[in-house]
Design an enzyme around this catalytic site. Structure first.
Site: not given
Ligand SMILES: CC(C)(COP(=O)(O)OP(=O)(O)OC[C@H]1O[C@@H](n2cnc3c(N)ncnc32)[C@H](O)[C@@H]1OP(=O)(O)O)[C@@H](O)C(=O)NCCC(=O)NCCS
Length: 200
Positions: A90, A104, A115, A117, A161
């Protein structure tokens, strides 16, 4: 008729839906998710997170919330029509994450908050997670309003990551129950490319 005798007649009927599926559903497909995918998403999350720590990045209502507000910031990997891996993002309007980013979506923000994976249990250790992340990063480059992607992860996933190009920002200010996180950031090059091209 005995069960054995009936088998040749039953067989084609049982097999035909399978055959149809193979013809109609693509072997592998990437597409943004929608609210109808929320249950499949949450099933993967339940196994990946809740069964491990009792917590998960997004509960079912939050999955539906983000897939309604910003489906274009999600990406699902489907095989034979079945969800095997996904990312949900988002928009956030700051460079660093804070509590509000968990729930939000800030439509005018320039930062994509990733948010979650997750790869379905039976499809892990096949390189799917990194491939999906790579495709997502390429996709974000096409969105001119996106400058950064940020995420929070547990320390053992930092090397994972990093291999996808994320840099460590430091400890995340958000904690969930007893869990602490490292915040990581990936700069999206797309807007720079668009600026260069817009001169011509
Ligand atoms: C983490 C996850 C997305 C990795 O996807 P994957 O397709 O299974 O990834 P792969 O097995 O192909 O592994 C790629 C690399 O990441 C490493 N890796 C995979 N899972 C890892 C984990 N849980 N912790 C640390 N490293 C991990 C692998 O060792 C591998 O490293 P290598 O390139 O040096 O061999 C997947 O295991 C998953 O969905 N886990 C549960 C949910 C989760 O933890 N999501 C991330 C937090 S939002």
């Amino acid at each position: 008729m005995s069960v054995t005798g009936a088998r040749p007649f039953l067989k084609p009927i049982l097999e035909s839906p399978g055959r149809q599926r193979r013809h109609t559903l693509p072997a592998s497909e990437f597409r943004p998710l929608n609210p109808q995918d929320a249950i499949s998403v949450f099933e993967i999350e339940r196994e990946a997170f809740i069964s491990v720590s009792g917590e998960c990045p997004l509960h079912l209502d939050e999955v539906r919330h983000f897939l309604t507000l910003c489906p274009e910031l999600s990406l699902g990997w489907f095989e034979q029509g079945r969800l095997v891996a996904f990312i949900i993002g988002s928009l956030w309007d700051e460079d660093r994450l804070s509590e509000g980013a968990l729930t939000l979506h800030k439509p005018h923000g320039h930062t994509v908050h990733i948010h979650v994976l997750a790869v379905h249990r039976t499809f892990r250790q096949q390189g799917k997670g990194p491939i999906l992340m790579w495709r997502y990063q390429q996709y974000l480059r096409c969105l001119p309003y996106v400058r950064l992607a940020v995420l929070m992860c547990e320390d053992d996933l930092v090397p994972f990551y990093k291999k996808s190009g994320f840099k460590v920002l430091g400890p995340c200010s958000i904690t969930v129950a007893h869990l602490t996180f490292t915040e990581m950031q990936y700069a999206i090059g797309g807007h720079a490319l668009m600026r260069r091209n817009s001169q011509f």
